[in-house]
Design a protein around this motif. Sequence first.
Motif, mmCIF file in Angstrom:
data_model
loop_
_atom_site.group_PDB
_atom_site.id
_atom_site.type_symbol
_atom_site.label_atom_id
_atom_site.label_comp_id
_atom_site.label_asym_id
_atom_site.label_seq_id
_atom_site.Cartn_x
_atom_site.Cartn_y
_atom_site.Cartn_z
ATOM 1 N N VAL A 271 0.952 -1.292 0.120
ATOM 2 C CA VAL A 271 0.301 -0.264 0.032
ATOM 3 C C VAL A 271 0.101 1.055 0.027
ATOM 4 C CG1 VAL A 271 -1.559 1.112 1.610
ATOM 5 C CG2 VAL A 271 -1.663 -0.610 1.033
ATOM 6 N N ALA A 272 2.181 1.345 1.222
ATOM 7 C CA ALA A 272 2.524 2.843 0.831
ATOM 8 C C ALA A 272 3.642 2.550 -0.786
ATOM 9 C CB ALA A 272 3.439 2.508 2.228
ATOM 10 N N TYR A 273 3.737 1.532 -0.967
ATOM 11 C CA TYR A 273 5.058 2.177 -1.967
ATOM 12 C C TYR A 273 4.307 1.832 -3.360
ATOM 13 C CZ TYR A 273 8.507 1.371 0.464
ATOM 14 O OH TYR A 273 10.787 1.318 1.085
ATOM 15 N N VAL A 274 3.276 0.722 -3.538
ATOM 16 C CA VAL A 274 2.458 1.345 -4.696
ATOM 17 C C VAL A 274 1.081 1.970 -4.877
ATOM 18 C CG1 VAL A 274 1.293 -0.929 -6.012
ATOM 19 C CG2 VAL A 274 3.724 -1.205 -4.934
ATOM 20 N N LEU A 275 0.333 1.655 -4.050
ATOM 21 C CA LEU A 275 -1.234 2.361 -4.155
ATOM 22 C C LEU A 275 -0.828 3.619 -3.766
ATOM 23 C CD1 LEU A 275 -3.242 -0.810 -2.884
ATOM 24 C CD2 LEU A 275 -3.083 0.329 -5.009
ATOM 25 N N VAL A 276 0.250 4.076 -3.495
ATOM 26 C CA VAL A 276 0.482 5.334 -2.856
ATOM 27 C C VAL A 276 0.085 5.954 -3.601
ATOM 28 C CG1 VAL A 276 0.612 7.861 -1.383
ATOM 29 C CG2 VAL A 276 0.706 5.466 -0.260
ATOM 30 N N GLY A 277 -0.293 7.027 -4.849
ATOM 31 C CA GLY A 277 0.166 8.105 -5.607
ATOM 32 C C GLY A 277 0.157 6.506 -7.061
ATOM 33 N N GLY A 278 -0.642 5.650 -7.144
ATOM 34 C CA GLY A 278 -0.410 4.882 -8.308
ATOM 35 C C GLY A 278 -1.403 5.317 -9.233
ATOM 36 N N ALA A 279 -1.937 6.602 -9.154
ATOM 37 C CA ALA A 279 -2.843 6.220 -10.352
ATOM 38 C C ALA A 279 -2.684 7.603 -11.538
ATOM 39 C CB ALA A 279 -4.577 6.005 -11.075
ATOM 40 N N ALA A 280 -1.271 8.731 -10.739
ATOM 41 C CA ALA A 280 -1.227 9.791 -10.833
ATOM 42 C C ALA A 280 0.061 10.650 -12.188
ATOM 43 C CB ALA A 280 0.326 10.290 -9.831
ATOM 44 N N ALA A 281 0.345 8.976 -12.718
ATOM 45 C CA ALA A 281 1.061 9.683 -14.144
ATOM 46 C C ALA A 281 -0.295 9.176 -15.415
ATOM 47 C CB ALA A 281 1.879 8.293 -14.414
ATOM 48 N N ASP A 282 0.484 10.492 -16.065
ATOM 49 C CA ASP A 282 -0.418 9.900 -17.384
ATOM 50 C C ASP A 282 -0.523 8.775 -18.413
ATOM 51 O OD1 ASP A 282 -2.044 12.373 -16.825
ATOM 52 O OD2 ASP A 282 -0.391 13.813 -18.024
ATOM 53 N N LEU A 283 -1.238 8.057 -19.022
ATOM 54 C CA LEU A 283 -0.752 6.843 -19.430
ATOM 55 C C LEU A 283 -0.105 8.029 -20.757
ATOM 56 C CD1 LEU A 283 -4.530 5.270 -19.464
ATOM 57 C CD2 LEU A 283 -2.533 5.192 -17.847
ATOM 58 N N SER A 284 0.735 6.210 -21.503
ATOM 59 C CA SER A 284 1.313 6.509 -22.904
ATOM 60 C C SER A 284 1.771 5.361 -23.573
ATOM 61 C CB SER A 284 2.939 7.188 -22.616
ATOM 62 O OG SER A 284 3.377 6.388 -21.682
ATOM 63 N N GLY A 285 1.066 4.901 -24.852
ATOM 64 C CA GLY A 285 1.703 3.243 -25.530
ATOM 65 C C GLY A 285 0.715 3.461 -25.008
ATOM 66 N N LYS A 286 0.712 0.862 -24.456
ATOM 67 C CA LYS A 286 0.401 0.230 -24.278
ATOM 68 C C LYS A 286 -0.791 0.426 -23.445
ATOM 69 C CE LYS A 286 -0.181 -4.752 -22.660
ATOM 70 N NZ LYS A 286 1.020 -6.124 -22.799
ATOM 71 N N TYR B 268 9.221 12.823 -10.093
ATOM 72 C CA TYR B 268 9.204 11.668 -11.565
ATOM 73 C C TYR B 268 8.476 12.111 -12.029
ATOM 74 C CZ TYR B 268 9.742 8.637 -14.533
ATOM 75 O OH TYR B 268 9.747 8.049 -16.265
ATOM 76 N N VAL B 269 7.153 11.779 -11.676
ATOM 77 C CA VAL B 269 5.471 11.414 -11.753
ATOM 78 C C VAL B 269 4.392 12.462 -12.388
ATOM 79 C CG1 VAL B 269 3.545 10.436 -11.258
ATOM 80 C CG2 VAL B 269 5.376 9.596 -10.956
ATOM 81 N N PRO B 270 5.245 14.339 -11.428
ATOM 82 C CA PRO B 270 4.336 14.839 -12.118
ATOM 83 C C PRO B 270 5.101 15.757 -13.382
ATOM 84 C CG PRO B 270 5.664 15.060 -9.593
ATOM 85 C CD PRO B 270 5.292 13.678 -10.197
ATOM 86 N N GLU B 271 6.820 15.131 -13.246
ATOM 87 C CA GLU B 271 6.959 16.437 -13.912
ATOM 88 C C GLU B 271 6.710 15.873 -15.653
ATOM 89 O OE1 GLU B 271 10.071 19.056 -14.651
ATOM 90 O OE2 GLU B 271 7.989 19.527 -12.754
ATOM 91 N N TRP B 272 7.387 14.710 -15.586
ATOM 92 C CA TRP B 272 6.776 13.376 -16.477
ATOM 93 C C TRP B 272 5.321 13.600 -17.233
ATOM 94 C CZ3 TRP B 272 3.648 10.081 -18.974
ATOM 95 C CH2 TRP B 272 4.202 9.618 -19.953
ATOM 96 N N SER B 273 4.809 13.679 -16.431
ATOM 97 C CA SER B 273 3.022 14.603 -17.354
ATOM 98 C C SER B 273 3.292 15.556 -17.644
ATOM 99 C CB SER B 273 1.703 13.653 -15.882
ATOM 100 O OG SER B 273 2.632 12.373 -15.182
ATOM 101 N N TYR B 274 3.956 16.541 -17.014
ATOM 102 C CA TYR B 274 3.504 17.798 -18.086
ATOM 103 C C TYR B 274 4.939 18.490 -18.885
ATOM 104 C CZ TYR B 274 4.092 22.641 -17.266
ATOM 105 O OH TYR B 274 3.586 24.328 -17.598
ATOM 106 N N ARG B 275 5.694 17.439 -18.530
ATOM 107 C CA ARG B 275 7.128 17.978 -19.699
ATOM 108 C C ARG B 275 6.915 17.018 -20.776
ATOM 109 N NH1 ARG B 275 10.521 21.378 -18.389
ATOM 110 N NH2 ARG B 275 10.617 21.783 -15.729
ATOM 111 N N TYR B 276 6.604 16.242 -20.790
ATOM 112 C CA TYR B 276 6.974 15.005 -21.586
ATOM 113 C C TYR B 276 5.021 13.975 -21.706
ATOM 114 C CZ TYR B 276 11.941 15.550 -20.131
ATOM 115 O OH TYR B 276 12.743 16.540 -20.604
ATOM 116 N N GLY B 277 4.408 14.069 -21.691
ATOM 117 C CA GLY B 277 3.062 13.446 -21.778
ATOM 118 C C GLY B 277 2.516 14.160 -22.292
ATOM 119 N N GLN B 278 1.674 13.553 -23.064
ATOM 120 C CA GLN B 278 0.391 13.863 -23.841
ATOM 121 C C GLN B 278 -1.228 14.504 -22.870
ATOM 122 O OE1 GLN B 278 0.528 14.725 -27.206
ATOM 123 N NE2 GLN B 278 2.636 13.946 -26.997
ATOM 124 N N GLY B 279 -0.795 14.670 -22.041
ATOM 125 C CA GLY B 279 -1.865 14.503 -21.087
ATOM 126 C C GLY B 279 -2.285 16.364 -21.581
#
Length: 577
Positions: free
Chosen positions: A47-62, A455-466
């Motif tokens: 729960v602490a390592y995986v589920l916390v922030g588990g859906a914060a990144a934008d989707l890509s690819g598959k 990492y997750v917020p920066e990737w979603s903002y700078r490189y994601g298509q969201g």
Amino acid sequence: MSRVDEMPAARAEVGRRFRADADGGKLVLKLPDARAWAGPAVLLLGVAYVLVGGAAADLSGKDARLGIAASEGFGPLGQVYGHWRPDVWPLPAAIARLVFLTGEAGKPETGAVMWPMAVAGLLAGWLVARRFVALGRTTAALMFGFAWFGSIALMDHAGARGFDFLSGLATIAALDRLLSRRSDWLAGLFASAAFLCGGWPPLLVIGLSVLVLGRRDADFSFKLVAPPVVTAIAWFFWTIETASAEAAAAALVWPLTQGMAWSLPSSALGWVAAITMPIDQGAAWAVPFKLLLAGLPLSPFALLLFGRSSREGMQADGGLALDWGRVALAAVVCGVVVPGAASAAAVPALAGLRVASAVALAAAWNRRLAAGEGRAFLAVTTGMVVAWTSLTVYATYILTIVFTYYRPVGIVFAVGGVGVAALLWRAFETRSARRAVAAMLLMTACLKLVHAGFYVPEWSYRYGQGPWGRAIGQWLLPHWTLHTQHEWPEDLMWAVGRPVRLLSSPQHLAFPETGESRHVLLLESEFENWPESAPKLLKVATFEPPMPFGNRRILARTEGTLTTPSGRLVSRVPAPE
């Protein structure tokens, strides 16, 4: 004796009566058995390592393709742009659709894809750790929890990185039944679920693992083979009835079309590219290195299994850890040799690597390492802490000085890095392997912090298509179809959050004739060269390209009325001049 003399004697008698070491008056503090709390502790780590922030990144690819399929109707294969996709199988699409339907209408959430992946990764790790708890290897189970949930692959849990955790969960569940010497109906049902998640590659991994184990009680049986065979036949006829025979054949042949990808040069740049690419792309020989990277920071400790103490630890639990090592070897070979099997083999191989690391860490924690193995353990720990400290210094500067928005994250990350270095220093002073293990476990917590906080917020903002997809979606009503002339990136279309349909030609935009205005997303060159025989378009909005040297995107619409899903008239679009 006087009365005054009798009082101290009475008090002494009372004191003797209530002493902790007196007969009948012992005070015993009994801790619960480790088997009672080890399993819940592993789940808490997940729960602490995986589920916390588990859906914060934008989707890509598959993942984006799966998200688009979740917004379409249910079928034997996923539908993207109105066409059947051979790489989107029914069970992941069905699970994602169930989560998608629970959200707000017309507003896609990444959790429709990321939450099932995160929960699947958590359950897969718990299945492996539970078996160690049942055998009394609670320390190994807890170390496996840190190694599994604290790895980069589980924190990211993205299918775009080459780890299909839904099919991996079904594969690990089937292998867990086989490793417990039960080739029964339940193992067959898990194998059937693996087929519905990823096709025949997971079945190939399970079959090769059975051959490598070489046990009579874990061999091929009717109960193991019949369910996936019946499921495959039923799926085949279902696909023919719903889609076509060509769609069924394309789904079965699609993994073989991925190729071996041996052409990547073995230069220094080639090695870096091979490791950082998704695990199901790039050179096949790079799969083991990608698994090692995805298993950081605790994967290097699997190298300690060459020592005598760790090998004895692998045999102490009835050979469970040794069996997982064989399964991992079989999965790696399958992922390297068979085209298209890397994604299906990645999760079982990663599980075997994590088991090896957990056994080595448990041996260090229980002080069972020999002198040479202890020096090797401290050498590996020192190398990792030196690299981590260098990363901490640079990341602290970036997070606190350059990107001041992340200053709280940078401060906590710096404190954690100092704690890791201090624990290692103390481990050298006291020659304590436990303190070195504690430093590694603290490192996993720091990795989770920087991954979720930066990492997750920066990737979603700078490189994601969201951001660009949501900007387009704000001009469209919920459930309003968006037409295109070519296939846009799936992550962009997923972020738009509207049904997307491909046009065979610009003239088809006029059909069927309903009197409604239709929206179309075009490149600037397509809009400027829109044929006169097609319906006239009115420009709605212009969007700058997200990356340099890209083309502008034009959102336009035709003449007609705009209505909400409830049928309420919003506006009447005048005929374009």
